[in-house]
Design an enzyme around this catalytic site. Structure first.
Site, PDB file in Angstrom:
ATOM      1  N   TYR A  56     -54.588  54.621   2.556  1.00 22.84           N
ATOM      2  CA  TYR A  56     -55.865  55.186   2.285  1.00 22.84           C
ATOM      3  C   TYR A  56     -56.650  54.356   1.583  1.00 22.84           C
ATOM      4  O   TYR A  56     -56.337  54.020   0.355  1.00 22.84           O
ATOM      5  CB  TYR A  56     -55.234  56.584   1.279  1.00 22.84           C
ATOM      6  CG  TYR A  56     -54.544  57.655   1.953  1.00 22.84           C
ATOM      7  CD1 TYR A  56     -54.166  57.653   3.464  1.00 22.84           C
ATOM      8  CD2 TYR A  56     -53.853  58.697   1.242  1.00 22.84           C
ATOM      9  CE1 TYR A  56     -53.553  58.631   3.879  1.00 22.84           C
ATOM     10  CE2 TYR A  56     -52.710  59.638   1.767  1.00 22.84           C
ATOM     11  CZ  TYR A  56     -52.626  59.416   3.286  1.00 22.84           C
ATOM     12  OH  TYR A  56     -51.993  60.414   3.785  1.00 22.84           O
ATOM     13  N   HIS A 121     -44.286  56.617   6.454  1.00 24.61           N
ATOM     14  CA  HIS A 121     -45.465  57.215   6.948  1.00 24.61           C
ATOM     15  C   HIS A 121     -45.583  57.363   8.506  1.00 24.61           C
ATOM     16  O   HIS A 121     -45.912  58.621   9.030  1.00 24.61           O
ATOM     17  CB  HIS A 121     -46.757  56.425   6.574  1.00 24.61           C
ATOM     18  CG  HIS A 121     -48.035  57.061   6.419  1.00 24.61           C
ATOM     19  ND1 HIS A 121     -49.027  56.658   5.850  1.00 24.61           N
ATOM     20  CD2 HIS A 121     -48.291  58.106   6.922  1.00 24.61           C
ATOM     21  CE1 HIS A 121     -49.977  57.530   5.795  1.00 24.61           C
ATOM     22  NE2 HIS A 121     -49.656  58.434   6.379  1.00 24.61           N
ATOM     23  N   SER A 200     -53.195  68.959   5.975  1.00 28.59           N
ATOM     24  CA  SER A 200     -54.259  69.661   6.392  1.00 28.59           C
ATOM     25  C   SER A 200     -54.141  71.327   6.681  1.00 28.59           C
ATOM     26  O   SER A 200     -54.287  71.719   7.611  1.00 28.59           O
ATOM     27  CB  SER A 200     -54.539  68.885   7.767  1.00 28.59           C
ATOM     28  OG  SER A 200     -54.961  67.564   7.740  1.00 28.59           O
ATOM     29  N   PRO A 201     -53.658  71.927   5.614  1.00 31.80           N
ATOM     30  CA  PRO A 201     -53.490  73.411   5.883  1.00 31.80           C
ATOM     31  C   PRO A 201     -54.535  74.382   6.155  1.00 31.80           C
ATOM     32  O   PRO A 201     -54.735  75.369   6.472  1.00 31.80           O
ATOM     33  CB  PRO A 201     -52.656  73.820   4.664  1.00 31.80           C
ATOM     34  CG  PRO A 201     -53.390  72.947   3.595  1.00 31.80           C
ATOM     35  CD  PRO A 201     -53.236  71.619   4.389  1.00 31.80           C
ATOM     36  N   LEU A 202     -55.897  73.377   5.618  1.00 32.36           N
ATOM     37  CA  LEU A 202     -57.168  74.093   5.898  1.00 32.36           C
ATOM     38  C   LEU A 202     -57.673  73.758   7.036  1.00 32.36           C
ATOM     39  O   LEU A 202     -59.086  73.752   7.410  1.00 32.36           O
ATOM     40  CB  LEU A 202     -58.093  73.960   4.557  1.00 32.36           C
ATOM     41  CG  LEU A 202     -57.535  74.794   3.411  1.00 32.36           C
ATOM     42  CD1 LEU A 202     -58.422  74.306   2.310  1.00 32.36           C
ATOM     43  CD2 LEU A 202     -57.415  75.971   3.613  1.00 32.36           C
ATOM     44  N   GLY A 203     -57.070  73.042   7.975  1.00 35.67           N
ATOM     45  CA  GLY A 203     -57.444  72.492   9.150  1.00 35.67           C
ATOM     46  C   GLY A 203     -58.625  71.407   9.418  1.00 35.67           C
ATOM     47  O   GLY A 203     -59.610  71.597  10.289  1.00 35.67           O
ATOM     48  N   ARG A 204     -58.744  70.565   8.190  1.00 33.90           N
ATOM     49  CA  ARG A 204     -59.737  69.493   8.145  1.00 33.90           C
ATOM     50  C   ARG A 204     -61.077  70.401   7.849  1.00 33.90           C
ATOM     51  O   ARG A 204     -62.009  69.864   8.448  1.00 33.90           O
ATOM     52  CB  ARG A 204     -59.703  68.792   9.231  1.00 33.90           C
ATOM     53  CG  ARG A 204     -58.448  67.897   9.472  1.00 33.90           C
ATOM     54  CD  ARG A 204     -58.283  67.033  10.339  1.00 33.90           C
ATOM     55  NE  ARG A 204     -56.947  66.513  10.725  1.00 33.90           N
ATOM     56  CZ  ARG A 204     -56.298  65.575  10.191  1.00 33.90           C
ATOM     57  NH1 ARG A 204     -56.924  65.018   9.009  1.00 33.90           N
ATOM     58  NH2 ARG A 204     -55.232  65.112  10.655  1.00 33.90           N
ATOM     59  N   GLY A 205     -61.034  71.264   7.112  1.00 33.64           N
ATOM     60  CA  GLY A 205     -62.269  71.878   6.821  1.00 33.64           C
ATOM     61  C   GLY A 205     -62.851  73.016   7.545  1.00 33.64           C
ATOM     62  O   GLY A 205     -63.602  73.722   7.305  1.00 33.64           O
ATOM     63  N   PHE A 207     -61.487  76.076   7.864  1.00 39.90           N
ATOM     64  CA  PHE A 207     -61.189  77.334   7.208  1.00 39.90           C
ATOM     65  C   PHE A 207     -61.872  77.406   5.701  1.00 39.90           C
ATOM     66  O   PHE A 207     -61.484  77.900   4.802  1.00 39.90           O
ATOM     67  CB  PHE A 207     -59.634  77.522   6.733  1.00 39.90           C
ATOM     68  CG  PHE A 207     -58.915  77.880   8.338  1.00 39.90           C
ATOM     69  CD1 PHE A 207     -59.086  78.856   9.161  1.00 39.90           C
ATOM     70  CD2 PHE A 207     -58.057  76.621   8.613  1.00 39.90           C
ATOM     71  CE1 PHE A 207     -58.677  78.873  10.350  1.00 39.90           C
ATOM     72  CE2 PHE A 207     -57.613  77.030   9.958  1.00 39.90           C
ATOM     73  CZ  PHE A 207     -57.809  77.923  10.758  1.00 39.90           C
TER      74      PHE A 207
END
Length: 327
Positions: A56, A121, A200-205, A207
């Site tokens: 990263y 990773h 990514s539980p918010l779907g990459r933004g 949601f």
């Protein structure tokens, strides 16, 4: 915040962890001072499990965390990863020498003597996972890492790894538009006593308060390469996202909180791993960790966003190389 166990015999951590990839400009430019302020605020909210990687920002995320870990010594469970080289001719390296050198670099950048959870990773397909596990176990026995994790692997790889030694966590994408882990990984983690860390539980933004506009993505935004954000697929995905957002707001909740609550409802060994540079978003995320969805709500969500509803694979051709079992 609710606390969940990070692997069998592992520490109790917040049900929501903090991902750091976003602080390195993955979805647009980031100010390090703002990033540090957000991370400090999250720790005060009880978000005490921080996840990073040596790739990263080419190590920049780990360097960013050094003052945070010094300020909050003893309060944070830190996870990092190794195995991606960024060398197009040899993109993954799980050799013992590489993993040891990568770990030493991570320890130096973060200013710590031990990393609580250290992930492979990506698995190097040509190298038996057993060899990588043996190398990681030696690092654990030396006290340089506390526990071993795997990222983006198939259930069969987890089974092979666990035959060598304990795996504390498996990191996989998991959200209301990426449910592939339900094809065996959630159950495999439960069988082997591993936490399922859902990135990514918010779907990459998608949601967020309003779904993003792919036409406005900044140069370098990772989502530009992702098929679900391409015009043909996005035109099909957007109406369902809007319907879900309207449903959440009709219940008096923000979509992000409901999306986090849904992920955490799937199993008691699931830990959500979002990444955001916005403190307001983190407040919504923390709200989601406290939100309980009843059976009726879960049924309504499944009707709005049934398994497999999203159009397009989650990764484009380049990023699909490495993750096992699905794209």
């Amino acid at each position: 915040m609710e606390r969940r166990q990070l692997g069998q015999g592992g520490p109790m951590v917040g049900a929501v962890a903090l991902g750091t990839m976003n602080f390195m400009g993955t979805y647009g430019a980031a100010d390090p001072r703002d990033s540090l302020a957000v991370i400090d605020a999250c720790i005060e909210m009880g978000i005490d499990h921080i996840d990073t990687s040596d790739v990263y920002g080419a190590g920049g995320a780990e360097t960013l965390l050094a003052p945070v870990l010094a300020r909050h010594k003893g309060r944070v469970t830190i996870a990092s990863k190794a195995g991606i080289t960024r060398n197009p001719d040899h993109p993954f390296d799980n050799s013992p020498a590489y993993l040891r050198a990568a770990l030493e670099g991570s320890l130096r950048r973060m200013g710590v003597e031990r990393i609580d959870l250290y992930y492979l990773h990506r698995r190097e397909a040509a190298r038996p996972v057993e060899e990588a596990m043996e190398a990681l176990m030696r690092l654990r026995d030396e006290g340089k890492i506390g526990a071993i994790g795997l990222s983006e692997v198939a259930p069969a790889t987890l089974e092979r790894a666990c035959a060598v030694g304990p795996v504390a966590a498996v990191q996989s994408e998991y959200s209301l538009w990426s449910r592939q882990v339900e094809l065996g990984m959630t159950d495999a983690c439960a069988r082997h006593g591993a936490a399922l860390v859902a990135f990514s539980p918010l779907g990459r933004g998608v949601f967020g308060d309003a779904p993003p506009d792919p036409a406005g993505f900044a140069p370098g935004d990772l989502r530009i390469t992702m098929p679900r954000f391409q015009p043909e697929n996005w035109a099909r995905n957007l109406p369902r996202l809007r319907a879900f957002g309207d449903w959440a707001r009709d219940r008096g909740e923000c979509p992000a909180a409901v999306a986090i609550a849904w992920v955490l409802s799937r199993a008691p060994h699931v830990i959500a791993l979002p990444g955001s540079r916005s403190l307001d978003h983190w407040r919504q995320i923390a709200r989601g960790a406290a939100l309980r969805l009843d059976a009726a709500a879960l049924d309504q969500i499944d009707r709005l966003l049934p398994a497999g509803w999203a159009h397009g694979p989650r990764y484009g051709q380049a990023m699909a190389v490495g993750p096992e079992g699905w794209s």
